[in-house]
Design an enzyme around this catalytic site. Structure first.
Site, PDB file in Angstrom:
ATOM      1  N   PRO A  56      -6.460   1.322   4.124  1.00 40.52           N
ATOM      2  CA  PRO A  56      -5.299   1.145   5.090  1.00 40.52           C
ATOM      3  C   PRO A  56      -3.946   0.708   4.247  1.00 40.52           C
ATOM      4  CG  PRO A  56      -7.358  -0.394   5.307  1.00 40.52           C
ATOM      5  CD  PRO A  56      -7.387   0.495   4.351  1.00 40.52           C
ATOM      6  N   HIS A  57      -2.888   0.921   4.912  1.00 37.49           N
ATOM      7  CA  HIS A  57      -1.998   0.928   4.301  1.00 37.49           C
ATOM      8  C   HIS A  57      -0.413   0.779   5.416  1.00 37.49           C
ATOM      9  CE1 HIS A  57      -2.672   5.179   4.904  1.00 37.49           C
ATOM     10  NE2 HIS A  57      -1.268   5.385   4.750  1.00 37.49           N
ATOM     11  N   ALA A  58       0.638   0.196   4.763  1.00 33.92           N
ATOM     12  CA  ALA A  58       1.704   0.056   5.562  1.00 33.92           C
ATOM     13  C   ALA A  58       2.905  -0.310   4.887  1.00 33.92           C
ATOM     14  CB  ALA A  58       1.304  -1.039   6.726  1.00 33.92           C
ATOM     15  N   TYR A 104       4.978   3.435  -3.071  1.00 34.26           N
ATOM     16  CA  TYR A 104       4.178   3.134  -1.938  1.00 34.26           C
ATOM     17  C   TYR A 104       3.257   4.615  -2.099  1.00 34.26           C
ATOM     18  CZ  TYR A 104       2.421   3.314   2.743  1.00 34.26           C
ATOM     19  OH  TYR A 104       1.632   3.349   3.927  1.00 34.26           O
TER      20      TYR A 104
END
Length: 153
Positions: A66-68, A113
């Site tokens: 999961p990433h944001a 990122y």
């Protein structure tokens, strides 16, 4: 860029107890309580779940990343979680997730990122590494294994 720069023992949970994807993400975010009180965890959860609605970050082989991006975050954060029983995650292969690596980065650091995300997924594709992570006895051992493998890339 090394993942080890962003890995911390207090952001690793060796035994996730969550029964589903949303609970697991929330459980990992809960580790931020002490080191990063300035993060709006409710907003972070919303952003991560919005990303999941676009497509599951369960990439297969028992892995989820999961990433944001979050405005004003500062340095990226990596949170590591392991489930012994597996978590339904709508993964690409339909299998449960056992290892989760959550990445949060400042929205102004898109390039960093993307590099962290690519490095982490490349690292986790190694079956022997995943096997070692699942056999690790505690958070310190999980961290040591990740740091060792990161130094080899």
């Amino acid at each position: 860029m090394r993942l080890s720069t962003y890995l911390r023992p207090d952001l690793i949970k060796k035994d996730l107890v969550s029964a589903n994807k949303e609970e697991a993400i929330e459980e990992l975010i809960g580790l931020l309580e002490n080191p990063r009180r300035d993060i709006d965890r409710k907003r972070l959860l919303e952003v991560l779940l919005e990303r999941e609605r676009l497509g599951s970050t369960g990439i297969g082989d028992g892995l989820a990343v999961p990433h944001a991006l979050l405005d004003g975050l500062g340095d990226p954060i990596i949170i590591v979680g392991r489930s012994r029983t597996g978590i339904p995650f709508d993964s690409l292969d339909g299998m449960p997730v056992y290892l989760m690596m959550l990445i949060i980065a400042d929205s102004a650091s898109l390039e960093m990122y993307l590099k962290l995300l690519a490095r982490l997924t490349r690292l986790l594709k190694d079956y022997s590494l995943r096997k070692r992570l699942m056999a690790a006895g505690d958070e310190a051992e999980l961290l040591d294994i990740l740091m060792e493998q990161d130094s080899r890339l």
